[in-house]
Design a protein around this motif. Structure first.
Motif, mmCIF file in Angstrom:
data_model
loop_
_atom_site.group_PDB
_atom_site.id
_atom_site.type_symbol
_atom_site.label_atom_id
_atom_site.label_comp_id
_atom_site.label_asym_id
_atom_site.label_seq_id
_atom_site.Cartn_x
_atom_site.Cartn_y
_atom_site.Cartn_z
ATOM 1 N N TYR A 43 0.838 -1.188 0.000
ATOM 2 C CA TYR A 43 0.000 0.000 0.000
ATOM 3 C C TYR A 43 0.881 1.248 0.000
ATOM 4 O O TYR A 43 1.816 1.350 0.782
ATOM 5 C CB TYR A 43 -0.907 -0.012 1.236
ATOM 6 N N ASP A 44 0.604 2.193 -0.880
ATOM 7 C CA ASP A 44 1.370 3.441 -0.964
ATOM 8 C C ASP A 44 0.659 4.513 -0.151
ATOM 9 O O ASP A 44 -0.269 5.150 -0.615
ATOM 10 C CB ASP A 44 1.511 3.873 -2.412
ATOM 11 N N CYS A 45 1.118 4.702 1.080
ATOM 12 C CA CYS A 45 0.478 5.655 1.980
ATOM 13 C C CYS A 45 0.799 7.106 1.618
ATOM 14 O O CYS A 45 0.144 8.024 2.106
ATOM 15 C CB CYS A 45 0.894 5.376 3.422
ATOM 16 N N SER A 46 1.776 7.315 0.751
ATOM 17 C CA SER A 46 2.189 8.688 0.437
ATOM 18 C C SER A 46 1.115 9.473 -0.306
ATOM 19 O O SER A 46 1.172 10.698 -0.366
ATOM 20 C CB SER A 46 3.489 8.684 -0.363
ATOM 21 N N THR A 47 0.125 8.786 -0.864
ATOM 22 C CA THR A 47 -0.957 9.485 -1.558
ATOM 23 C C THR A 47 -2.027 9.983 -0.583
ATOM 24 O O THR A 47 -2.883 10.767 -0.956
ATOM 25 C CB THR A 47 -1.617 8.572 -2.604
ATOM 26 N N GLN A 48 -1.974 9.504 0.660
ATOM 27 C CA GLN A 48 -2.911 9.931 1.698
ATOM 28 C C GLN A 48 -2.432 11.233 2.336
ATOM 29 O O GLN A 48 -1.269 11.584 2.255
ATOM 30 C CB GLN A 48 -2.990 8.867 2.795
ATOM 31 N N GLN A 50 -0.899 13.404 4.989
ATOM 32 C CA GLN A 50 0.112 13.068 5.983
ATOM 33 C C GLN A 50 -0.112 13.878 7.261
ATOM 34 O O GLN A 50 -0.511 15.050 7.206
ATOM 35 C CB GLN A 50 1.512 13.367 5.439
ATOM 36 N N TYR A 79 2.382 10.098 9.600
ATOM 37 C CA TYR A 79 1.339 9.086 9.767
ATOM 38 C C TYR A 79 0.250 9.340 8.742
ATOM 39 O O TYR A 79 0.137 10.435 8.182
ATOM 40 C CB TYR A 79 0.710 9.186 11.161
ATOM 41 N N TYR A 80 -0.595 8.351 8.529
ATOM 42 C CA TYR A 80 -1.801 8.515 7.712
ATOM 43 C C TYR A 80 -2.948 7.836 8.432
ATOM 44 O O TYR A 80 -2.753 7.066 9.363
ATOM 45 C CB TYR A 80 -1.607 7.943 6.301
ATOM 46 N N THR A 81 -4.160 8.152 8.006
ATOM 47 C CA THR A 81 -5.344 7.536 8.606
ATOM 48 C C THR A 81 -6.384 7.297 7.528
ATOM 49 O O THR A 81 -6.467 8.044 6.550
ATOM 50 C CB THR A 81 -5.926 8.414 9.735
ATOM 51 N N ASN A 82 -7.166 6.254 7.715
ATOM 52 C CA ASN A 82 -8.286 5.977 6.810
ATOM 53 C C ASN A 82 -9.617 6.326 7.445
ATOM 54 O O ASN A 82 -10.625 6.423 6.758
ATOM 55 C CB ASN A 82 -8.291 4.493 6.406
ATOM 56 N N CYS A 90 3.560 6.056 8.206
ATOM 57 C CA CYS A 90 3.765 6.116 6.767
ATOM 58 C C CYS A 90 5.257 6.224 6.478
ATOM 59 O O CYS A 90 5.826 5.356 5.849
ATOM 60 C CB CYS A 90 3.010 7.292 6.152
#
Length: 108
Positions: A43-48, A50, A79-82, A90
């Motif tokens: 999963y690429d968290c960098s698109t979320q 930050q 960090y990231y969150t959904n 992240c």
């Protein structure tokens, strides 16, 4: 009597052979499933969006390279969150917003 012993030995060999085939088939299935899971894209968290952690609270980090950079170090940079409740790591490193160009500290 000899033929009875011979038939008994055949049954033992056939049973052992079936068990070995079952074990080999099970092993092949487990290896196949493990291979599929291991090659699954990460999963690429960098698109979320930050976030950084400060004083026990998560704040939007901004744009990497503009508002902040992550410099080498231990810990979590962003960090990231959904769901807005659970925050996940992240980027690793140290969150930095100014005077971050420390010689010998490569950026992530």
């Amino acid at each position: 009597m000899k033929s009875q012993i011979h038939e008994h030995q055949k049954k033992i060999i056939m049973t052992a052979s079936k068990k070995i085939k079952g074990i080999l088939l099970s092993t092949a299935i487990i290896i196949s499933v493990s291979g599929v899971l291991a090659t699954r894209p990460q999963y690429d968290c960098s698109t979320q969006t930050q976030y950084y952690l400060s004083g026990g609270t998560y704040f939007p980090a901004g744009t990497e390279g503009v508002n902040y950079i992550c410099i080498s170090g231990t810990g979590t940079c962003t960090y990231y969150t959904n769901d807005g409740i659970n925050f996940l790591t992240c980027q690793t490193g140290v969150y930095c917003t100014s005077n971050c160009n420390v010689p010998g500290s490569p950026r992530h």
